[in-house]
Write a protein that holds these residues in place. Structure first.
Motif, mmCIF file in Angstrom:
data_model
loop_
_atom_site.group_PDB
_atom_site.id
_atom_site.type_symbol
_atom_site.label_atom_id
_atom_site.label_comp_id
_atom_site.label_asym_id
_atom_site.label_seq_id
_atom_site.Cartn_x
_atom_site.Cartn_y
_atom_site.Cartn_z
ATOM 1 N N GLN A 29 0.831 -1.210 0.000
ATOM 2 C CA GLN A 29 0.000 0.000 0.000
ATOM 3 C C GLN A 29 0.865 1.259 0.000
ATOM 4 O OE1 GLN A 29 -3.058 0.180 -0.508
ATOM 5 N NE2 GLN A 29 -3.964 -1.785 0.032
ATOM 6 N N LEU A 30 1.957 1.259 0.768
ATOM 7 C CA LEU A 30 2.847 2.410 0.778
ATOM 8 C C LEU A 30 3.445 2.652 -0.604
ATOM 9 C CD1 LEU A 30 4.759 1.831 4.160
ATOM 10 C CD2 LEU A 30 3.090 3.624 3.688
ATOM 11 N N ASP A 31 3.716 1.583 -1.322
ATOM 12 C CA ASP A 31 4.348 1.695 -2.631
ATOM 13 C C ASP A 31 3.402 2.259 -3.677
ATOM 14 O OD1 ASP A 31 7.063 0.599 -3.849
ATOM 15 O OD2 ASP A 31 5.489 0.332 -5.357
ATOM 16 N N THR A 32 2.143 1.941 -3.562
ATOM 17 C CA THR A 32 1.191 2.292 -4.618
ATOM 18 C C THR A 32 0.290 3.471 -4.273
ATOM 19 O OG1 THR A 32 -0.357 0.644 -3.743
ATOM 20 C CG2 THR A 32 1.150 -0.059 -5.488
ATOM 21 N N THR A 33 0.389 3.988 -3.060
ATOM 22 C CA THR A 33 -0.489 5.095 -2.653
ATOM 23 C C THR A 33 0.366 6.231 -2.109
ATOM 24 O OG1 THR A 33 -2.099 3.430 -1.992
ATOM 25 C CG2 THR A 33 -2.545 5.702 -1.339
ATOM 26 N N LYS A 34 0.616 7.240 -2.933
ATOM 27 C CA LYS A 34 1.513 8.330 -2.531
ATOM 28 C C LYS A 34 0.977 9.067 -1.309
ATOM 29 C CE LYS A 34 3.931 12.416 -4.277
ATOM 30 N NZ LYS A 34 3.608 13.243 -3.116
ATOM 31 N N ASN A 35 -0.327 9.313 -1.251
ATOM 32 C CA ASN A 35 -0.881 10.040 -0.107
ATOM 33 C C ASN A 35 -0.631 9.302 1.203
ATOM 34 O OD1 ASN A 35 -1.734 12.036 -1.741
ATOM 35 N ND2 ASN A 35 -3.922 11.858 -1.273
ATOM 36 N N LEU A 36 -0.721 7.970 1.165
ATOM 37 C CA LEU A 36 -0.470 7.186 2.373
ATOM 38 C C LEU A 36 0.997 7.278 2.769
ATOM 39 C CD1 LEU A 36 -1.652 5.186 4.462
ATOM 40 C CD2 LEU A 36 -0.945 3.345 2.933
ATOM 41 N N ARG A 37 1.877 7.175 1.791
ATOM 42 C CA ARG A 37 3.313 7.268 2.082
ATOM 43 C C ARG A 37 3.659 8.659 2.613
ATOM 44 N NH1 ARG A 37 4.646 5.600 -2.450
ATOM 45 N NH2 ARG A 37 5.285 7.492 -3.522
ATOM 46 N N ASP A 38 3.085 9.690 2.026
ATOM 47 C CA ASP A 38 3.366 11.053 2.489
ATOM 48 C C ASP A 38 2.820 11.312 3.893
ATOM 49 O OD1 ASP A 38 4.663 11.585 0.160
ATOM 50 O OD2 ASP A 38 3.030 12.733 -0.756
ATOM 51 N N PHE A 39 1.746 10.605 4.250
ATOM 52 C CA PHE A 39 1.147 10.823 5.576
ATOM 53 C C PHE A 39 2.150 10.511 6.680
ATOM 54 C CE2 PHE A 39 -1.309 9.555 9.316
ATOM 55 C CZ PHE A 39 -2.218 10.598 9.416
ATOM 56 N N PHE A 40 2.981 9.508 6.468
ATOM 57 C CA PHE A 40 3.946 9.100 7.486
ATOM 58 C C PHE A 40 5.324 9.725 7.263
ATOM 59 C CE2 PHE A 40 0.899 5.518 7.129
ATOM 60 C CZ PHE A 40 0.371 5.586 8.405
ATOM 61 N N THR A 41 5.397 10.727 6.386
ATOM 62 C CA THR A 41 6.661 11.378 6.054
ATOM 63 C C THR A 41 6.640 12.824 6.541
ATOM 64 O OG1 THR A 41 6.862 9.979 4.088
ATOM 65 C CG2 THR A 41 8.240 11.951 4.183
ATOM 66 N N VAL A 42 7.742 13.280 7.147
ATOM 67 C CA VAL A 42 7.825 14.647 7.665
ATOM 68 C C VAL A 42 9.245 15.179 7.457
ATOM 69 C CG1 VAL A 42 6.092 14.161 9.443
ATOM 70 C CG2 VAL A 42 8.517 14.004 10.026
ATOM 71 N N THR A 43 9.352 16.484 7.441
ATOM 72 C CA THR A 43 10.655 17.135 7.599
ATOM 73 C C THR A 43 10.728 17.838 8.947
ATOM 74 O OG1 THR A 43 9.852 19.156 6.516
ATOM 75 C CG2 THR A 43 10.933 17.497 5.123
ATOM 76 N N ASP A 44 9.571 18.287 9.440
ATOM 77 C CA ASP A 44 9.487 18.992 10.718
ATOM 78 C C ASP A 44 8.208 18.578 11.435
ATOM 79 O OD1 ASP A 44 10.557 20.734 8.438
ATOM 80 O OD2 ASP A 44 11.438 21.758 10.169
ATOM 81 N N LEU A 45 8.245 18.671 12.747
ATOM 82 C CA LEU A 45 7.056 18.494 13.565
ATOM 83 C C LEU A 45 6.881 19.745 14.440
ATOM 84 C CD1 LEU A 45 7.492 14.794 14.760
ATOM 85 C CD2 LEU A 45 5.727 15.625 13.186
ATOM 86 N N ARG A 46 5.638 20.118 14.674
ATOM 87 C CA ARG A 46 5.394 21.285 15.534
ATOM 88 C C ARG A 46 4.318 20.939 16.564
ATOM 89 N NH1 ARG A 46 4.301 27.053 12.811
ATOM 90 N NH2 ARG A 46 2.300 26.104 12.216
ATOM 91 N N ILE A 47 4.649 21.178 17.823
ATOM 92 C CA ILE A 47 3.716 20.971 18.933
ATOM 93 C C ILE A 47 3.170 22.328 19.337
ATOM 94 C CG2 ILE A 47 3.456 20.084 21.277
ATOM 95 C CD1 ILE A 47 6.044 18.425 20.728
ATOM 96 N N ARG A 48 1.884 22.534 19.122
ATOM 97 C CA ARG A 48 1.264 23.821 19.461
ATOM 98 C C ARG A 48 0.463 23.661 20.748
ATOM 99 N NH1 ARG A 48 -1.918 25.976 14.370
ATOM 100 N NH2 ARG A 48 -2.305 27.663 15.859
ATOM 101 N N LEU A 49 0.964 24.255 21.799
ATOM 102 C CA LEU A 49 0.323 24.204 23.111
ATOM 103 C C LEU A 49 -0.565 25.435 23.246
ATOM 104 C CD1 LEU A 49 3.546 23.216 25.099
ATOM 105 C CD2 LEU A 49 1.741 21.689 24.300
#
Length: 583
Positions: free
Chosen positions: A245-265
């Motif tokens: 599924q990761l190989d054939t569905t770009k949106n799914l693969r991108d969902f678990f891909t990041v360059t940055d994370l932000r925690i907004r409190l």
């Protein structure tokens, strides 16, 4: 003979090694980029898809805070415990033992006392206490395990976890956290358990991690593995299905891909519905640990990732180059660059970069295997989640059709929210809330005698501030009472309790259950007034027991003989009382 045995053992070892290597690959580790194959025609390389192993990405993280001066300690300030506003400590950036800088969010755990970052206290109340914590790697990361945030304080009442795919230039929400999702973000509360293969990409709001202050409720999750489980099974045994599924569905693969994370409190833990403006030192954010497990994204062209000049770089194979192995090397551009493929399982397809035409004279012949189209059903796969202001969801389309904007007379305005694919009533009146103003605000309940479009459809709960757990009630208007309180509004006390300034408190004494002993009298249910000879909560002890010598025999006899003397007075009066008392 020894030589033949050695050759036999060597052949056995080669066979076992081959089996073990194949077994590992069958589970989809993709930990080998190429294998040398020996045939009658000679040796050649068998190229396969490959990826780095998952590691603790917090070893390479960089962190920034907004506002920059939000960390406590400059100037020094006092902060107090949530449960006890009089149990306080000091934060001072100039003293190592009292400082709480950001790097303590991801230092080694297990130290005592525990280390943690801490914000300033909510001294600016009622202005919101807002903090953005940005984690960045200067590298594309593929998440492989849950994101786990451990709070030293209570978990925040309101928080948003966001992600970026372009190094912080744009952001999109990953998950919302709130004590009341509908009221905070106009979203129905959900958990990952409510999702499915078809809705796994849905951005949800959860109330699981924002419910009050408890010592054992300091951990907050963003569930990666639970989402993997929709494809790989509950124990992730069928990784082949997930990789497919990761190989054939770009949106799914991108969902678990990041360059940055932000925690907004957005709002700290208050521990209760009612804010206490007299003790604002109780309200702050404190994080002791953040865990992010993942791997460098190398487009299935590398098994390793190294740090160089404070940046993570893939150790590229397959004649590729670049931070993510995202292009072909010079003189290896005989066909367009392509990412490796997980398919076919278990070795995948390397999609190596071929030598350029100029370097080999004639163009090479090759076949490109295209993966099958994904069976994952994702509604509106090109959807981009809306950006959120700190206090409200931005509207992107105004409803013009009366059928779409049904608010039962409690609002005359709607907004279309892409995230929910629905029209939402804006600014519901008459103490209503919800997508169509069909629900009651917190602290109100539905008037069963009124129609949905009646202005009096919601009635205030009127829960006792001191007797109830919070200001909410059930559909019948009955409040949830604290210990010792009772009644529909929690404004009365159970037997054995008495009403005081802060609600129902257990009686120290009364005339029914806790009776004062030895002639003591109960004073306002809070203490026994004891005779001089007795002491204790219920006058159950003799005062002489507190003396250094204890209760001597003579003192005990004296305490008992006086009543007897009084009884004998009529008999000894003719003899003269003064004479009787001379020993």
């Amino acid at each position: 003979m020894y030589l033949s045995r050695f050759l036999s053992l060597h052949a056995l070892w080669v066979t076992v090694s081959s089996v073990i290597q194949h077994y590992t690959s069958a589970w989809g580790h993709y930990d080998v980029c190429k294998t040398q194959i020996y045939t009658d025609e000679g040796k050649f390389w068998d190229y396969t898809a490959c990826q780095p192993e998952a590691i603790d990405m917090m070893k390479y993280v960089k962190v920034s805070l907004d506002p920059p001066d939000i960390t406590c300690g400059n100037p020094p300030e006092t902060f107090c415990g949530m449960g006890n506003p009089y149990m306080c400590n000091e934060c001072d950036a100039a003293i190592d033992e009292l400082a709480h800088p950001p790097e303590l969010m991801f230092d080694a755990e297990g130290r005592y006392p525990s280390t943690y970052w801490q914000s300033t206290t909510w001294k600016g109340y009622p202005e919101p206490l807002l903090v953005n914590i940005t984690l960045y790697w200067n590298k594309t990361i593929e998440l492989t395990d849950n994101i786990v945030i451990t709070f030293e304080s209570g978990r925040p009442d309101l928080m948003i976890l966001e992600k970026s795919l372009d190094y912080g230039r744009t952001w999109q929400p990953y998950q919302y956290y709130a004590t009341d999702c509908l009221n905070a973000f106009n979203m129905e509360p959900k958990s990952v358990r409510d999702l499915s293969q078809q809705t796994v990409l849905e951005i949800i709001c959860t109330e699981e991690y924002s419910m009050g202050y408890m010592a054992n409720s300091k951990i907050l999750h963003f569930e990666i593995k639970d989402r993997f489980a929709f494809f790989a099974g509950p124990r992730l045994h069928n990784m082949a299905s997930l990789y497919g599924q990761l190989d054939t569905t770009k949106n799914l693969r991108d969902f678990f891909t990041v360059t940055d994370l932000r925690i907004r409190l957005l709002r700290p833990a208050t521990g209760e519905i009612y804010m206490d403006p007299q003790h604002l030192t109780r309200y702050f954010y404190a994080i002791s640990d953040i865990k992010v497990i993942g791997r460098c994204k190398c487009n299935l062209h590398a098994t390793g990732c190294r740090e160089e000049n404070k940046k993570l770089l893939c150790e590229c194979e397959h004649n590729t180059t670049g931070p993510d192995c995202g292009k072909c090397k010079k003189n290896y551009q005989g066909r367009p660059w392509s990412a490796g493929s997980y398919l076919p399982i278990p070795k995948g397809t390397a999609n190596i970069c071929m030598p350029s035409i100029s370097s080999i004279g004639t163009p090479p012949k090759f076949d490109r295997i295209w993966p099958n189209i994904s069976s994952l059903g994702v509604s509106n796969p090109n959807q981009v989640a809306p950006k959120l202001a700190l206090s409200t969801v931005s509207s992107v389309q105004v409803a013009n059709h009366k059928r779409d904007c049904e608010c039962f007379g409690h609002s005359n305005r709607c907004s279309y929210i892409d995230l929910l694919s629905a029209f939402i009533c804006v600014s519901c009146k008459h103490n209503t809330r919800g997508q169509h103003c069909e629900l009651c605000r917190l602290g109100y309940y539905r008037n069963a005698a009124a129609k949905l479009d009646d202005e009096n459809v919601c009635i205030e709960c009127n829960c006792s501030r001191f007797g109830s757990v919070h200001d909410r009630c059930n559909e019948r208007g009955i409040c949830e009472c604290k210990q010792g309180a009772t009644g529909p509004k929690c404004d009365k006390c159970l037997r054995g309790y008495n009403w005081h300034n802060q609600g129902c408190q257990s009686n120290v004494c009364d005339n029914e259950l806790q009776i004062c002993q030895n002639g003591g009298t109960c004073h306002n249910n809070v203490r026994c007034q004891c005779p001089a000879a007795y002491t204790g909560v219920l006058c159950e002890k003799r005062s002489c027991e507190m003396d250094p010598d204890g209760c001597s025999q003579s003192s005990a006899q004296g305490a008992i003989s006086l009543p007897r003397v009084i009884l004998l007075l009529p008999l000894i009066a003719p003899l003269g009382l003064s004479g009787f008392l001379i020993f």
